[in-house]
Design a protein around this motif. Structure first.
Motif, PDB file in Angstrom:
ATOM      1  N   ASP A 327      23.357  10.466 -15.475  1.00 39.94           N
ATOM      2  CA  ASP A 327      23.179  10.688 -14.033  1.00 39.94           C
ATOM      3  C   ASP A 327      24.109   9.789 -13.221  1.00 39.94           C
ATOM      4  N   ALA A 328      24.196   8.536 -13.627  1.00 38.73           N
ATOM      5  CA  ALA A 328      25.042   7.586 -12.901  1.00 38.73           C
ATOM      6  C   ALA A 328      26.517   7.969 -13.018  1.00 38.73           C
ATOM      7  N   PHE A 329      26.948   8.352 -14.215  1.00 38.58           N
ATOM      8  CA  PHE A 329      28.346   8.723 -14.419  1.00 38.58           C
ATOM      9  C   PHE A 329      28.718   9.928 -13.560  1.00 38.58           C
ATOM     10  N   ASP A 330      27.834  10.949 -13.566  1.00 44.58           N
ATOM     11  CA  ASP A 330      28.160  12.136 -12.779  1.00 44.58           C
ATOM     12  C   ASP A 330      28.130  11.839 -11.282  1.00 44.58           C
ATOM     13  N   ALA A 331      27.191  11.004 -10.861  1.00 46.74           N
ATOM     14  CA  ALA A 331      27.130  10.656  -9.439  1.00 46.74           C
ATOM     15  C   ALA A 331      28.407   9.949  -8.995  1.00 46.74           C
ATOM     16  N   MET A 332      28.902   9.057  -9.830  1.00 45.73           N
ATOM     17  CA  MET A 332      30.102   8.303  -9.463  1.00 45.73           C
ATOM     18  C   MET A 332      31.366   9.152  -9.499  1.00 45.73           C
ATOM     19  N   THR A 333      31.398  10.148 -10.381  1.00 47.49           N
ATOM     20  CA  THR A 333      32.616  10.959 -10.509  1.00 47.49           C
ATOM     21  C   THR A 333      32.566  12.232  -9.667  1.00 47.49           C
ATOM     22  N   SER A 334      31.539  12.351  -8.842  1.00 42.41           N
ATOM     23  CA  SER A 334      31.405  13.525  -7.978  1.00 42.41           C
ATOM     24  C   SER A 334      31.610  13.124  -6.522  1.00 42.41           C
ATOM     25  N   THR A 335      32.239  14.009  -5.764  1.00 42.29           N
ATOM     26  CA  THR A 335      32.392  13.787  -4.324  1.00 42.29           C
ATOM     27  C   THR A 335      31.067  14.076  -3.638  1.00 42.29           C
ATOM     28  N   GLU A 344      37.173   8.846 -13.675  1.00 45.00           N
ATOM     29  CA  GLU A 344      36.314   8.702 -14.870  1.00 45.00           C
ATOM     30  C   GLU A 344      36.397   7.276 -15.422  1.00 45.00           C
ATOM     31  N   LYS A 345      37.598   6.705 -15.459  1.00 46.40           N
ATOM     32  CA  LYS A 345      37.765   5.355 -16.006  1.00 46.40           C
ATOM     33  C   LYS A 345      37.023   4.323 -15.155  1.00 46.40           C
ATOM     34  N   GLU A 346      37.118   4.455 -13.827  1.00 44.09           N
ATOM     35  CA  GLU A 346      36.424   3.514 -12.946  1.00 44.09           C
ATOM     36  C   GLU A 346      34.913   3.635 -13.108  1.00 44.09           C
ATOM     37  N   ALA A 347      34.432   4.875 -13.277  1.00 39.67           N
ATOM     38  CA  ALA A 347      32.996   5.079 -13.473  1.00 39.67           C
ATOM     39  C   ALA A 347      32.524   4.394 -14.753  1.00 39.67           C
ATOM     40  N   PHE A 348      33.337   4.470 -15.812  1.00 33.98           N
ATOM     41  CA  PHE A 348      32.978   3.829 -17.077  1.00 33.98           C
ATOM     42  C   PHE A 348      32.959   2.307 -16.925  1.00 33.98           C
ATOM     43  N   ILE A 349      33.922   1.790 -16.192  1.00 34.05           N
ATOM     44  CA  ILE A 349      33.968   0.338 -15.964  1.00 34.05           C
ATOM     45  C   ILE A 349      32.687  -0.123 -15.279  1.00 34.05           C
ATOM     46  N   ARG A 350      32.229   0.648 -14.292  1.00 35.61           N
ATOM     47  CA  ARG A 350      31.018   0.267 -13.560  1.00 35.61           C
ATOM     48  C   ARG A 350      29.760   0.376 -14.433  1.00 35.61           C
ATOM     49  N   ILE A 351      29.758   1.353 -15.321  1.00 39.50           N
ATOM     50  CA  ILE A 351      28.627   1.461 -16.251  1.00 39.50           C
ATOM     51  C   ILE A 351      28.574   0.235 -17.163  1.00 39.50           C
ATOM     52  N   SER A 369      31.870   5.831 -27.820  1.00 41.46           N
ATOM     53  CA  SER A 369      32.232   6.893 -28.774  1.00 41.46           C
ATOM     54  C   SER A 369      32.308   8.276 -28.136  1.00 41.46           C
ATOM     55  N   VAL A 370      31.717   8.445 -26.949  1.00 48.21           N
ATOM     56  CA  VAL A 370      31.746   9.764 -26.307  1.00 48.21           C
ATOM     57  C   VAL A 370      32.562   9.757 -25.014  1.00 48.21           C
ATOM     58  N   LYS A 371      33.311   8.693 -24.798  1.00 53.13           N
ATOM     59  CA  LYS A 371      34.082   8.590 -23.557  1.00 53.13           C
ATOM     60  C   LYS A 371      34.979   9.815 -23.363  1.00 53.13           C
ATOM     61  N   SER A 373      34.758  12.770 -24.700  1.00 52.80           N
ATOM     62  CA  SER A 373      33.954  13.985 -24.506  1.00 52.80           C
ATOM     63  C   SER A 373      33.470  14.096 -23.075  1.00 52.80           C
ATOM     64  N   TRP A 374      33.049  12.965 -22.515  1.00 53.86           N
ATOM     65  CA  TRP A 374      32.582  12.963 -21.122  1.00 53.86           C
ATOM     66  C   TRP A 374      33.742  13.264 -20.167  1.00 53.86           C
ATOM     67  N   PHE A 375      34.897  12.721 -20.459  1.00 55.94           N
ATOM     68  CA  PHE A 375      36.056  13.003 -19.605  1.00 55.94           C
ATOM     69  C   PHE A 375      36.359  14.509 -19.609  1.00 55.94           C
ATOM     70  N   LYS A 376      36.262  15.119 -20.786  1.00 61.77           N
ATOM     71  CA  LYS A 376      36.540  16.547 -20.905  1.00 61.77           C
ATOM     72  C   LYS A 376      35.528  17.361 -20.105  1.00 61.77           C
ATOM     73  N   ILE A 377      34.239  17.025 -20.240  1.00 64.07           N
ATOM     74  CA  ILE A 377      33.193  17.726 -19.487  1.00 64.07           C
ATOM     75  C   ILE A 377      33.441  17.587 -17.993  1.00 64.07           C
ATOM     76  N   CYS A 378      33.805  16.382 -17.576  1.00 58.18           N
ATOM     77  CA  CYS A 378      34.050  16.102 -16.160  1.00 58.18           C
ATOM     78  C   CYS A 378      35.194  16.964 -15.622  1.00 58.18           C
ATOM     79  N   ARG A 379      36.277  17.049 -16.378  1.00 51.34           N
ATOM     80  CA  ARG A 379      37.441  17.799 -15.907  1.00 51.34           C
ATOM     81  C   ARG A 379      37.184  19.301 -15.899  1.00 51.34           C
ATOM     82  N   GLU A 380      36.461  19.783 -16.923  1.00 49.91           N
ATOM     83  CA  GLU A 380      36.143  21.203 -16.956  1.00 49.91           C
ATOM     84  C   GLU A 380      35.229  21.591 -15.798  1.00 49.91           C
ATOM     85  N   SER A 381      34.304  20.724 -15.490  1.00 48.70           N
ATOM     86  CA  SER A 381      33.383  21.007 -14.381  1.00 48.70           C
ATOM     87  C   SER A 381      34.109  20.951 -13.039  1.00 48.70           C
ATOM     88  N   GLN A 382      35.159  20.146 -12.972  1.00 46.45           N
ATOM     89  CA  GLN A 382      35.920  20.045 -11.730  1.00 46.45           C
ATOM     90  C   GLN A 382      36.585  21.375 -11.389  1.00 46.45           C
TER      91      GLN A 382
END
Length: 395
Positions: A327-335, A344-351, A369-371, A373-382
């Motif tokens: 939830d936190a990752f998606d909130a940070m990477t969403s407008t 995505e990298k900044e969101a990971f740093i904050r986590i 280990s899933v960084k 994968s999460w980046f891919k999901i984020c970009r596809e959803s964008q």
């Protein structure tokens, strides 16, 4: 657990119904047999060799069992019924006057098979086999005694029992397939209901469109790397929890959800109620009760400063701790209406910075280990969000 209880309820209902049907059929059969033979005795015609006393005794015992059925435990009742069948068929052997009365014992394996339990079939088939052998050997109806006939009778019993075992296996196989089909259909229906809920929430705020679906994808992708989620059922539950985690926001006015400026204290407290409201909503929907923990606790913090219950550390359910990260990752990477998205990298740093305070340190370490994968999901959803934006622009 819910599913197991329902399956057990089904078997209990089936066995109770079967017990009633067997007793009713036995009563009707015995009553007809008594009536049939009484008529021949009264008319004094040579069409009956039956012993009316034996048949009438069986009828009385059948009535007693029908009365006592309400007071006997369900498991015991099955054995009472099948023991009664053995008794009745023995009575018919001696009292019906039927020269091939031994064939009644062949019915026992068939009746036992109706309960769908191999153990019960084996036990009562053995008892009926022993009784058939004993009465045919010691009290043969046809004289002189013919050992070949007895051998063929026993062989017939074994054949009928074998077929009864085959019937049980086939019926149980069909039943399992039916259960799987119903289960899959139910899961599809539940997911459709869940997605309908999600659409009704996210339609209130264009900036959170797809948020629940992305959180679910992040959570499941991460959980697949954790040994605690090796069970596919847990992954399915987590997927649905992710979809429903913000369902309580349906109770929040759009003016608060879409506010572009800083929330007031009262407005923030109102936002915080969505976890409790969501949990109360889903616990009232049959089939969704097991998702409550993820919905209720996904805003708790590792240090106990979250909401709504201030649980901390391992007191927070694992599913909720995983959802908190997603939830936190998606909130940070969403407008959002009040700010632009982080990378995505900044969101990971904050986590990582929230390790041991906001987030479970064990999970944060595993998250690396899933960084990708999460980046891919984020970009596809964008890409989906860009398409949505174009749609909004048209209108």
């Amino acid at each position: 657990m819910i599913k197991q209880n329902r399956v057990q309820q089904y078997f209990d209902s089936h066995n109770n119904h079967l017990n009633e049907q067997i007793l009713k059929i036995s009563f009707v059969f015995l009553a007809l047999s008594v009536t049939w033979n009484v008529i021949f005795h009264l008319l004094n015609v040579p069409y009956s060799r039956a012993n009316l006393s034996i048949l009438f005794a069986g009828l009385v015992i059948c009535l007693l069992i029908m009365i006592l059925k309400k007071f006997l435990p369900k498991d015991i009742m099955i054995h009472v019924i099948l023991s009664f069948m053995l008794f009745i068929f023995t009575c018919l052997y001696f009292g019906s006057g039927f020269t091939d009365a031994w064939t009644y014992y062949l019915i026992v394996p068939i009746i036992a098979a109706l309960y769908g339990q191999s153990k019960i079939l084996l036990i009562y088939s053995f008892f009926s086999f022993v009784l058939l052998f004993g009465v045919s050997l010691l009290f043969p109806i046809q004289k002189p005694f013919d050992s070949i006939d007895l051998s063929n009778q026993l062989l017939t019993h074994i054949i009928i029992t074998s077929f009864s075992f085959m019937v049980i296996r086939k019926l149980n196989g069909l039943y399992k397939k039916q259960i799987e089909f119903v289960k899959e259909s139910a899961e599809i229906t539940i997911e459709q209901v869940v997605k309908t809920f999600v659409v009704s929430v996210e339609a209130k705020d264009r900036y959170t469109f797809g948020h629940s679906d992305r959180v679910s994808k992040y959570a499941v992708a991460f959980a697949k790397t954790l040994p605690e989620f090796e069970d596919g059922k847990k992954l399915t539950q987590l997927h649905l929890m992710g979809l429903l985690h913000d369902i309580g926001k349906i109770n929040i006015p759009e003016s608060v959800l879409c506010k572009t400026s800083e929330l007031s204290y009262e407005e923030y407290e109102l936002i915080k109620t969505h976890t409790v409201v969501g949990a109360k909503m889903i616990e009232k929907v049959e089939g969704l009760e097991g998702l409550k923990s993820g919905v209720l606790y996904h805003h708790e913090r590792w240090d106990g400063k979250g909401y709504p219950t201030q649980k901390k550390e391992l007191d927070i359910p694992l599913e909720a701790r995983v959802l908190a990260l997603a939830d936190a990752f998606d909130a940070m990477t969403s407008t959002r209406a009040y700010r632009s998205a982080l990378s995505e990298k900044e969101a990971f740093i904050r986590i990582v910075e929230g390790k041991g305070t906001q987030f479970d340190p064990y999970l944060v370490e595993k998250l690396e280990s899933v960084k990708l994968s999460w980046f891919k999901i984020c970009r596809e959803s964008q890409d989906d969000l860009d398409e949505l934006e174009r749609t909004f622009d048209i209108f």
